[in-house]
Scaffold this active site. Structure first.
Site, mmCIF file in Angstrom:
data_model
loop_
_atom_site.group_PDB
_atom_site.id
_atom_site.type_symbol
_atom_site.label_atom_id
_atom_site.label_comp_id
_atom_site.label_asym_id
_atom_site.label_seq_id
_atom_site.Cartn_x
_atom_site.Cartn_y
_atom_site.Cartn_z
ATOM 1 N N LYS A 124 49.566 -24.849 -4.350
ATOM 2 C CA LYS A 124 49.818 -24.432 -2.910
ATOM 3 C C LYS A 124 51.337 -24.466 -2.600
ATOM 4 O O LYS A 124 52.153 -25.267 -2.602
ATOM 5 C CB LYS A 124 49.015 -25.636 -2.444
ATOM 6 C CG LYS A 124 48.886 -25.469 -0.774
ATOM 7 C CD LYS A 124 48.044 -26.322 -0.151
ATOM 8 C CE LYS A 124 47.693 -26.379 1.177
ATOM 9 N NZ LYS A 124 46.347 -27.297 1.515
ATOM 10 N N CYS A 169 43.822 -22.845 1.205
ATOM 11 C CA CYS A 169 43.654 -23.195 2.245
ATOM 12 C C CYS A 169 44.886 -22.799 3.445
ATOM 13 O O CYS A 169 44.929 -21.971 3.887
ATOM 14 C CB CYS A 169 43.698 -24.813 2.464
ATOM 15 S SG CYS A 169 42.949 -25.504 4.023
HETATM 16 N N1 CDV Z 1 43.634 -28.216 3.712
HETATM 17 C C1 CDV Z 1 44.580 -27.606 4.520
HETATM 18 O O1 CDV Z 1 45.583 -26.794 4.339
HETATM 19 N N2 CDV Z 1 44.155 -27.865 5.920
HETATM 20 C C2 CDV Z 1 44.847 -27.250 6.864
HETATM 21 C C3 CDV Z 1 44.652 -28.056 8.205
HETATM 22 C C4 CDV Z 1 45.492 -29.309 8.199
HETATM 23 C C5 CDV Z 1 45.071 -27.349 9.505
HETATM 24 C C6 CDV Z 1 44.319 -25.516 7.242
HETATM 25 O O2 CDV Z 1 45.211 -24.838 7.558
HETATM 26 O O3 CDV Z 1 43.115 -25.443 7.398
#
Ligand code: CDV
Length: 307
Positions: A124, A169
């Site tokens: 990431k 994410c």
């Molecule tokens: N796991 C993540 O990266 N969660 C973030 C939250 C914290 C905003 C996301 O962008 O969904």
């Protein structure tokens, strides 16, 4: 050769702290078996799919959290998933916490081929949240304490008969993520996520979580002429409600399949990679229409500069 990839987006419901790796493996293997029975070429699991989302707790001694990390992939615990993939002739993408031999901690996704051999790792790049304990929050989001941001960059790999990229994410909220991969000819981006519905720094965003999730992935898909597969770990995990809404999104920006629950759920779609060219060769013909000389501040500068 067929340019259609049948994708399974294997959303997970919550993984509680008391659940063991073996408990979780059973769920992953059941979803993989279902994906194979529905003729999937690849099954995509969420971010940190082997454990609960542990950055919600701050452990002053980080080594006490070591048990949440994988030091090998596969390990003796995850090997059965690899064995089943080979047996069922299905590729998979899996998110997990990685602790390297020299002590680095990353939020990682692995892409494994139908022969159960690792094709690629992605670590990431956009790590959200905070570095220190913030006791006023109802729960922590200490990803910046538990993970260092990757320096490896965004890769795009020749796999499954196409150009496959990965993001994790928070990466999905940043247009640069898609564009860097778009410039490498990406045709399908695989993305796991854990998104709590409550966003402590600005709760006015809570009601918009679903909208923002779709907004960023649909626009990223369309603007780069690529499929995007977004896969959640949703539901109520250790008292924290998280977004479901896993989706398979076409290069047109349309959602072709979407989760109906916040539990373990498989959605599938036959993704024609040649559809990407409708966008890559017309409106988003980068070579013809982009103006990189006008965009130099995007890489030269990090924050806002008022001129
Ligand atoms: N796991 C993540 O990266 N969660 C973030 C939250 C914290 C905003 C996301 O962008 O969904």
């Amino acid at each position: 050769m067929s340019r259609v990839i049948v994708v399974g987006a294997a959303q997970l419901g919550p993984i509680q702290r008391a659940h063991t790796r073996q408990d979780v493996l059973k769920r992953l293997m059941a979803l993989m078996a279902e994906a194979a029975s529905r003729s999937c070429d690849v099954v995509v699991f969420p971010e940190l799919a082997l454990t609960t989302f542990f950055p919600r707790w701050f452990e002053p001694d980080i080594t006490t959290a070591n048990h949440f990390y994988e030091t090998q992939m596969p390990s003796s615990v995850t090997q059965p998933l690899f064995d089943q993939a080979r047996r069922l002739n299905i590729a998979f993408c899996l998110g997990y916490a990685e602790l390297t031999a020299d002590g680095h901690r990353y939020n990682t996704q692995v892409l494994v081929g139908k022969d159960a051999k690792v094709i690629a790792h992605y670590r990431k790049i956009h790590v959200p949240g905070h570095e220190h304990h913030e006791p006023d929050r109802p729960f922590q989001h200490a990803e910046r304490y538990y993970f260092e941001p990757s320096q490896d960059g965004f890769g795009v790999w020749n796999a499954l008969g196409g150009r496959i990229g990965m993001m994790i994410c928070n990466d999905r909220r940043w247009p640069e993520t898609y564009r860097v991969m778009g410039l490498k000819g990406v045709e399908m981006i695989l993305c796991g996520y854990n998104t709590p519905l409550h966003y402590a720094p600005d709760p006015s965003q809570d009601r918009l979580q679903s909208f923002h999730n779709s907004l960023v992935m649909q626009s990223g898909a369309y603007q780069n002429g690529t499929w995007v597969v977004g896969v959640a770990k949703g539901g109520c995990e250790e008292g924290v409600d998280s977004l479901g809404d896993s989706a398979i999104i076409a290069p047109s920006g349309e959602i072709m399949a979407q989760a109906q629950t916040t539990d373990d759920e498989l959605l599938t779609y036959a993704c024609d990679l040649d559809w990407c060219n409708n966008y890559k060769n017309t409106l988003f013909d980068f070579d013809r229409y982009r103006r990189p000389d006008m965009y130099s501040s995007i890489t030269a500068q990090r924050g806002v500069v008022l001129d």
